[in-house]
Design a protein around this motif. Sequence first.
Motif, PDB file in Angstrom:
ATOM      1  N   LEU A 134       0.868  -1.168  -0.074  1.00 48.76           N
ATOM      2  CA  LEU A 134       0.172   0.015  -0.136  1.00 48.76           C
ATOM      3  C   LEU A 134       0.856   1.249   0.068  1.00 48.76           C
ATOM      4  CD1 LEU A 134      -2.499  -1.101   2.847  1.00 48.76           C
ATOM      5  CD2 LEU A 134      -2.992  -0.910   0.135  1.00 48.76           C
ATOM      6  N   ASP A 135       0.291   2.294  -0.413  1.00 46.43           N
ATOM      7  CA  ASP A 135       1.154   3.449  -0.549  1.00 46.43           C
ATOM      8  C   ASP A 135       1.595   3.896   0.897  1.00 46.43           C
ATOM      9  OD1 ASP A 135       1.076   4.081  -3.142  1.00 46.43           O
ATOM     10  OD2 ASP A 135      -0.917   5.279  -2.874  1.00 46.43           O
ATOM     11  N   GLY A 136       2.999   4.220   1.044  1.00 50.71           N
ATOM     12  CA  GLY A 136       3.625   4.558   2.345  1.00 50.71           C
ATOM     13  C   GLY A 136       3.868   3.385   3.036  1.00 50.71           C
ATOM     14  N   ILE A 137       3.798   2.304   2.555  1.00 49.33           N
ATOM     15  CA  ILE A 137       4.118   1.022   3.513  1.00 49.33           C
ATOM     16  C   ILE A 137       5.454   0.850   3.068  1.00 49.33           C
ATOM     17  CG2 ILE A 137       3.728  -1.412   4.087  1.00 49.33           C
ATOM     18  CD1 ILE A 137       2.027   0.245   5.556  1.00 49.33           C
ATOM     19  N   GLN A 179       4.991   2.011  11.306  1.00 51.49           N
ATOM     20  CA  GLN A 179       4.048   1.572  10.296  1.00 51.49           C
ATOM     21  C   GLN A 179       3.197   0.413  10.704  1.00 51.49           C
ATOM     22  OE1 GLN A 179       5.948   1.121   6.512  1.00 51.49           O
ATOM     23  NE2 GLN A 179       5.991   3.420   6.346  1.00 51.49           N
ATOM     24  N   PHE A 180       3.939  -0.373  11.395  1.00 53.47           N
ATOM     25  CA  PHE A 180       3.203  -1.764  11.830  1.00 53.47           C
ATOM     26  C   PHE A 180       2.111  -1.251  12.954  1.00 53.47           C
ATOM     27  CE2 PHE A 180       7.312  -4.614  11.482  1.00 53.47           C
ATOM     28  CZ  PHE A 180       7.127  -4.384  10.186  1.00 53.47           C
ATOM     29  N   ALA A 181       2.707  -0.381  13.960  1.00 53.25           N
ATOM     30  CA  ALA A 181       1.581   0.221  14.701  1.00 53.25           C
ATOM     31  C   ALA A 181       0.341   0.826  14.312  1.00 53.25           C
ATOM     32  CB  ALA A 181       2.376   1.192  15.510  1.00 53.25           C
ATOM     33  N   VAL A 182       0.644   1.576  13.258  1.00 51.15           N
ATOM     34  CA  VAL A 182      -0.472   2.050  12.452  1.00 51.15           C
ATOM     35  C   VAL A 182      -1.519   1.143  11.800  1.00 51.15           C
ATOM     36  CG1 VAL A 182      -1.176   3.450  10.505  1.00 51.15           C
ATOM     37  CG2 VAL A 182       0.721   4.336  12.146  1.00 51.15           C
ATOM     38  N   MET A 183      -0.854   0.126  11.039  1.00 46.40           N
ATOM     39  CA  MET A 183      -1.750  -1.025  10.505  1.00 46.40           C
ATOM     40  C   MET A 183      -2.515  -1.744  11.731  1.00 46.40           C
ATOM     41  SD  MET A 183       0.373  -2.559   7.288  1.00 46.40           S
ATOM     42  CE  MET A 183       1.910  -3.019   8.126  1.00 46.40           C
ATOM     43  N   GLY A 184      -1.637  -2.190  12.841  1.00 44.96           N
ATOM     44  CA  GLY A 184      -2.256  -2.672  13.737  1.00 44.96           C
ATOM     45  C   GLY A 184      -3.472  -1.980  14.352  1.00 44.96           C
ATOM     46  N   SER A 185      -3.538  -0.741  14.575  1.00 45.38           N
ATOM     47  CA  SER A 185      -4.207  -0.024  15.207  1.00 45.38           C
ATOM     48  C   SER A 185      -5.562   0.092  14.281  1.00 45.38           C
ATOM     49  CB  SER A 185      -3.764   1.588  15.351  1.00 45.38           C
ATOM     50  OG  SER A 185      -4.704   2.218  16.025  1.00 45.38           O
ATOM     51  N   VAL A 186      -5.260   0.272  13.086  1.00 45.12           N
ATOM     52  CA  VAL A 186      -6.308   0.366  11.912  1.00 45.12           C
ATOM     53  C   VAL A 186      -7.062  -1.094  11.937  1.00 45.12           C
ATOM     54  CG1 VAL A 186      -7.006   0.295   9.691  1.00 45.12           C
ATOM     55  CG2 VAL A 186      -5.396   1.700  10.725  1.00 45.12           C
ATOM     56  N   LEU A 196       1.797 -10.824  27.007  1.00 38.54           N
ATOM     57  CA  LEU A 196       1.242 -11.261  25.566  1.00 38.54           C
ATOM     58  C   LEU A 196      -0.422 -11.794  25.790  1.00 38.54           C
ATOM     59  CD1 LEU A 196       2.232 -11.906  22.530  1.00 38.54           C
ATOM     60  CD2 LEU A 196       2.588 -14.416  23.545  1.00 38.54           C
ATOM     61  N   LEU A 197      -0.830 -12.386  26.781  1.00 36.20           N
ATOM     62  CA  LEU A 197      -2.187 -12.793  26.856  1.00 36.20           C
ATOM     63  C   LEU A 197      -2.948 -11.995  28.001  1.00 36.20           C
ATOM     64  CD1 LEU A 197      -1.708 -16.624  26.507  1.00 36.20           C
ATOM     65  CD2 LEU A 197      -2.035 -15.020  24.824  1.00 36.20           C
ATOM     66  N   THR A 198      -2.448 -11.022  28.420  1.00 32.16           N
ATOM     67  CA  THR A 198      -2.863 -10.544  29.760  1.00 32.16           C
ATOM     68  C   THR A 198      -4.025  -9.361  29.323  1.00 32.16           C
ATOM     69  OG1 THR A 198      -1.369  -8.902  29.865  1.00 32.16           O
ATOM     70  CG2 THR A 198      -1.252 -10.751  31.474  1.00 32.16           C
ATOM     71  N   GLY A 199      -4.199  -9.167  27.904  1.00 36.91           N
ATOM     72  CA  GLY A 199      -5.047  -8.124  27.736  1.00 36.91           C
ATOM     73  C   GLY A 199      -4.784  -6.683  27.951  1.00 36.91           C
ATOM     74  N   LYS A 200      -3.500  -6.388  28.027  1.00 40.52           N
ATOM     75  CA  LYS A 200      -3.305  -5.016  28.693  1.00 40.52           C
ATOM     76  C   LYS A 200      -2.995  -3.980  27.271  1.00 40.52           C
ATOM     77  CE  LYS A 200      -0.778  -6.045  32.879  1.00 40.52           C
ATOM     78  NZ  LYS A 200       0.395  -6.125  33.649  1.00 40.52           N
ATOM     79  N   THR A 201      -3.125  -4.568  26.188  1.00 47.58           N
ATOM     80  CA  THR A 201      -3.033  -3.778  25.019  1.00 47.58           C
ATOM     81  C   THR A 201      -3.908  -4.586  23.806  1.00 47.58           C
ATOM     82  OG1 THR A 201      -1.876  -2.745  23.479  1.00 47.58           O
ATOM     83  CG2 THR A 201      -1.032  -4.924  23.974  1.00 47.58           C
ATOM     84  N   ASP A 202      -4.310  -3.566  23.003  1.00 53.41           N
ATOM     85  CA  ASP A 202      -5.106  -4.136  21.951  1.00 53.41           C
ATOM     86  C   ASP A 202      -4.389  -4.481  20.837  1.00 53.41           C
ATOM     87  OD1 ASP A 202      -7.588  -3.560  23.263  1.00 53.41           O
ATOM     88  OD2 ASP A 202      -7.376  -1.668  22.774  1.00 53.41           O
ATOM     89  N   VAL A 203      -2.988  -3.829  20.761  1.00 54.92           N
ATOM     90  CA  VAL A 203      -2.277  -3.868  19.497  1.00 54.92           C
ATOM     91  C   VAL A 203      -0.650  -4.171  20.137  1.00 54.92           C
ATOM     92  CG1 VAL A 203      -1.175  -3.115  17.444  1.00 54.92           C
ATOM     93  CG2 VAL A 203      -3.536  -2.587  18.119  1.00 54.92           C
ATOM     94  N   LEU A 204      -0.059  -5.021  19.696  1.00 58.17           N
ATOM     95  CA  LEU A 204       1.144  -5.215  20.520  1.00 58.17           C
ATOM     96  C   LEU A 204       2.278  -5.314  19.078  1.00 58.17           C
ATOM     97  CD1 LEU A 204       3.096  -5.848  22.819  1.00 58.17           C
ATOM     98  CD2 LEU A 204       2.630  -8.091  22.503  1.00 58.17           C
ATOM     99  N   VAL A 205       3.240  -4.522  19.003  1.00 58.58           N
ATOM    100  CA  VAL A 205       3.873  -4.284  17.843  1.00 58.58           C
ATOM    101  C   VAL A 205       5.521  -4.627  18.331  1.00 58.58           C
ATOM    102  CG1 VAL A 205       5.154  -2.573  16.442  1.00 58.58           C
ATOM    103  CG2 VAL A 205       2.531  -2.404  17.210  1.00 58.58           C
ATOM    104  N   CYS A 206       6.019  -5.562  17.577  1.00 63.05           N
ATOM    105  CA  CYS A 206       7.175  -5.931  17.588  1.00 63.05           C
ATOM    106  C   CYS A 206       8.081  -6.309  16.231  1.00 63.05           C
ATOM    107  CB  CYS A 206       7.346  -7.345  18.466  1.00 63.05           C
ATOM    108  SG  CYS A 206       6.111  -8.395  17.799  1.00 63.05           S
ATOM    109  N   ASP A 207       9.507  -6.351  16.478  1.00 60.08           N
ATOM    110  CA  ASP A 207      10.007  -6.675  14.869  1.00 60.08           C
ATOM    111  C   ASP A 207       9.905  -8.092  14.884  1.00 60.08           C
ATOM    112  OD1 ASP A 207      12.496  -8.502  15.631  1.00 60.08           O
ATOM    113  OD2 ASP A 207      12.358  -7.062  17.141  1.00 60.08           O
ATOM    114  N   GLY A 208       9.956  -8.612  13.630  1.00 61.31           N
ATOM    115  CA  GLY A 208       9.755 -10.169  13.041  1.00 61.31           C
ATOM    116  C   GLY A 208      10.181 -11.095  13.969  1.00 61.31           C
ATOM    117  N   PHE A 209      11.538 -10.937  14.368  1.00 63.19           N
ATOM    118  CA  PHE A 209      12.310 -11.884  15.146  1.00 63.19           C
ATOM    119  C   PHE A 209      11.717 -11.992  16.435  1.00 63.19           C
ATOM    120  CE2 PHE A 209      15.802 -13.585  17.489  1.00 63.19           C
ATOM    121  CZ  PHE A 209      16.287 -14.581  16.746  1.00 63.19           C
ATOM    122  N   ALA A 210      11.653 -11.067  17.410  1.00 62.14           N
ATOM    123  CA  ALA A 210      10.904 -11.017  18.412  1.00 62.14           C
ATOM    124  C   ALA A 210       9.471 -11.527  18.478  1.00 62.14           C
ATOM    125  CB  ALA A 210      11.134  -9.847  19.320  1.00 62.14           C
ATOM    126  N   GLY A 211       8.911 -11.147  17.465  1.00 59.17           N
ATOM    127  CA  GLY A 211       7.586 -11.631  17.309  1.00 59.17           C
ATOM    128  C   GLY A 211       7.193 -12.950  17.158  1.00 59.17           C
TER     129      GLY A 211
END
Lengths: 346, 346
Positions: free
Chosen positions: B122-125, B160-167, B220-235
């Motif tokens: 997508l444009d901007g990604i 960008q991952f944060a923006v996509m995850g948020s959307v 990871l499973l406690t529900g403290k966030t709606d979007v969790l952003v990480c690099d691909g290795f850690a994720g």
Amino acid sequence: MARLTLAIDAMGGDFGPCVTVPAALQALASHSEIILLLVGDPDILTPLLAKADSSLLERLQVVPAESVIASDARPAQAIRNSRGSSMRVALELVKEGRAQACVSSGNTGALMGLATLLLKPLDGIKRPALMTVLPHQQKGKTVILDLGANVDSDSAMLVQFAVMGSVMAEEVLGIANPRVALLNIGHEEHKGLESIRDAALSLKALPQINYIGYLEGNDLLTGKTDVLVCDGFAGNITLKTMEGVVRMFLSLFKSSGEGEKRSWWLTLLGRWIKKRLARRFGHLNPDQYNGACLLGLRGTVIKSHGAANQHAFAVAINQAEQTVRRQVPERIAARLDAVLARSDKA
Amino acid sequence: MARLTLAIDAMGGDFGPCVTVPAALQALASHSEIILLLVGDPDILTPLLAKADSSLLERLQVVPAESVIASDARPAQAIRNSRGSSMRVALELVKEGRAQACVSSGNTGALMGLATLLLKPLDGIKRPALMTVLPHQQKGKTVILDLGANVDSDSAMLVQFAVMGSVMAEEVLGIANPRVALLNIGHEEHKGLESIRDAALSLKALPQINYIGYLEGNDLLTGKTDVLVCDGFAGNITLKTMEGVVRMFLSLFKSSGEGEKRSWWLTLLGRWIKKRLARRFGHLNPDQYNGACLLGLRGTVIKSHGAANQHAFAVAINQAEQTVRRQVPERIAARLDAVLARSDKA
């Protein structure tokens, strides 16, 4: 058994003396051959000891320290201002030979830095690593390191972690020719970060290391390796993820079914079965293996979880005692000499 | 509901057509409004379809492909030699508009590269990310990305991952003003890798993102966030670690107590209670949410686990259908335009 003296950073951790003091008393009660030096503010520590059994207090001494390093302090700054802090005084007791090991649940970065500064790394070790021993599904144990002492680890550091982990598995867990794996995001040689791929090449060339390849996160508890090597960032993430999931399951055992109406005998039987399940999984409870050992130093330093409860902190004290009794630093030093000398020639 | 056509890379994954064909038939049986294009070697696929119900076969078509990209192939090389492979043909069907989405359990790196090449970001990604939706303890869901599409992620990519995850969380899960966190090894601002610290600064400055700070692996499973952003290795490490532990627990439910002698009624009751526990935890079974979505492309691509079984692969097909129906790429594109344009001005 000869008596051992352990220095306890009594002010560190999320709960400070509220956890460390009762944990110290618990450890003294269950280990008659240890002496504890509680380092911290006497005005805070002494009242907490007022009701303790006098037979325990004979083996406990308060060593004054005027400050405490905050858990959220920047390590570099904390180290600069560390003089007189409970963490530093506890480490100095080890350096001066007045204690054989130090236990702290304080700031990890500061502990790593101060311990390296005061106790010095073993010959040939670039940076110490945080190591723990995890129980796995095959009823054995896996040595895992680094758990967060080094956020960025280059391939040379990963190789040193592998050597230290291998020595640990062989000398302390008694595993002959321990299998060593690198944590990665796939099994294929081309996968993952460059530092990991380079470390793999070096480990393959080291005849003293039984390198078996890459393992993924889902193999953390499967017992496919005796030593799992990773950089501190990935190690911290994988260990904490595991702990989070285990804690969630254990908490669900406790809560499951509550609030539902059912007959008393079914409730009792349900509880009994859940208790059995909880016992079966209990060895995976993070509290049971609290205490990561800072490997690669000329002394024994145990890092407890910052959020450790009394039981968990007592486990960390126990770890310190075991590490000293088993002469972990000395054994690692002796084996490192041989392995690193030979790998230099290779 | 309008019929959708999905292209299935029938040759990919650890088990190839032995899993993909029965999974495709299962998906057709449970979703009357989908048409599947099975891409692969007709000589292998046709016999596996011989006994299938003719009513299902009306909505299934075999699209020939002469080769398959090996799971362990190096992505760059695999992409160069990808012409005629089942993965590429399946993606081309999406590019040509003959299918609305593609599902593959093949080589992740090759899928990421080919999808980017053929379907365009997508444009901007800068780079697409692998995203999945995890159930959490608070009965809600957490969007997590990247899960391994990008081993090295700089701070701009994390933003960008944060923006996509948020959307994704807002538009698809219906969470208003979703909380966004970065996966790190501590809560303090100075903790972790430089890329993460830089991303935190950028996210704080983005008014469109409800950035809440760092979270650790145990959340990871406690529900403290709606979007969790990480690099691909850690994720990848955190997700696979979680899956490994969950699978271990689920397997223990099945095996626990077997081989012990006890009365029949106790055995039966034990089984009943364990079944209830298993059901309670069952939503965490990795097979239940198999299928990571490659976000940031102009089309829908679902990556299934390489080791997915029939049920899990059918879930991935279902994910593809849902992603298309919910117009995920279109919604992300629309929101990205707004957010990125505003953040450029900021």
